[in-house]
Design a protein around this motif. Structure first.
Motif, PDB file in Angstrom:
ATOM      1  N   ARG A 147       1.553   7.172  -6.791  1.00  0.00           N
ATOM      2  CA  ARG A 147       0.458   7.983  -6.963  1.00  0.00           C
ATOM      3  C   ARG A 147       1.089   9.318  -6.458  1.00  0.00           C
ATOM      4  O   ARG A 147       0.852  10.554  -7.233  1.00  0.00           O
ATOM      5  N   GLU A 148       1.893   9.607  -5.610  1.00  0.00           N
ATOM      6  CA  GLU A 148       2.548  10.785  -5.177  1.00  0.00           C
ATOM      7  C   GLU A 148       3.756  11.417  -6.106  1.00  0.00           C
ATOM      8  O   GLU A 148       3.533  12.565  -6.490  1.00  0.00           O
ATOM      9  N   SER A 183       0.840  -1.062  -0.075  1.00  0.00           N
ATOM     10  CA  SER A 183      -0.068   0.076  -0.079  1.00  0.00           C
ATOM     11  C   SER A 183       0.810   1.362   0.000  1.00  0.00           C
ATOM     12  O   SER A 183       0.396   2.259  -0.696  1.00  0.00           O
ATOM     13  N   GLU A 184       1.979   1.114   0.693  1.00  0.00           N
ATOM     14  CA  GLU A 184       3.018   2.306   0.713  1.00  0.00           C
ATOM     15  C   GLU A 184       3.712   2.566  -0.784  1.00  0.00           C
ATOM     16  O   GLU A 184       3.723   3.647  -1.137  1.00  0.00           O
ATOM     17  N   ASP A 206       0.835   4.198  -2.918  1.00  0.00           N
ATOM     18  CA  ASP A 206       0.746   5.502  -2.447  1.00  0.00           C
ATOM     19  C   ASP A 206       2.203   6.457  -2.824  1.00  0.00           C
ATOM     20  O   ASP A 206       1.662   7.552  -3.477  1.00  0.00           O
TER      21      ASP A 206
END
Length: 96
Positions: free
Chosen positions: A50-51, A43-44, A47
């Motif tokens: 995405r960032e 999940s990190e 993320d």
């Protein structure tokens, strides 16, 4: 002793974040994505993609993934990361 992480920006468009999920200071076209480490969760990693918002992400730090885990990582990062996602077989090449 804590050591600083070093990331590498190559030709202003390819970013290797080192051994961390370091966000580059400017947009990048290609992100070399550390997908597997004792300190990370998928999940990190998603993320992080995405960032950073690269056009594409290519896996690095993936040698510990089993044949059962690779398709799950590939599917989840590709579907949820918002970037073209791929990995290279050992000795493989891609055009940057």
């Amino acid at each position: 002793m804590e050591r600083a992480n070093v990331g590498f920006l190559v030709d202003g468009s390819v970013f290797h974040p080192g051994d961390a999920l370091t966000v580059p200071e400017r947009p990048v076209d290609t992100l070399l994505l550390p997908v597997m480490a004792p300190w990370s969760k998928i999940s990190e990693v998603i993320d992080y993609v995405r960032e950073v918002k690269p056009r594409r992400a290519i896996d690095v730090h993936d040698a510990l993934l089993t044949d059962l885990a690779r398709p799950i990582y590939d599917n989840q990062i590709g579907a949820l990361g918002g970037a073209d996602h791929g990995r290279l077989a050992p000795g493989g090449v891609t055009e940057l």
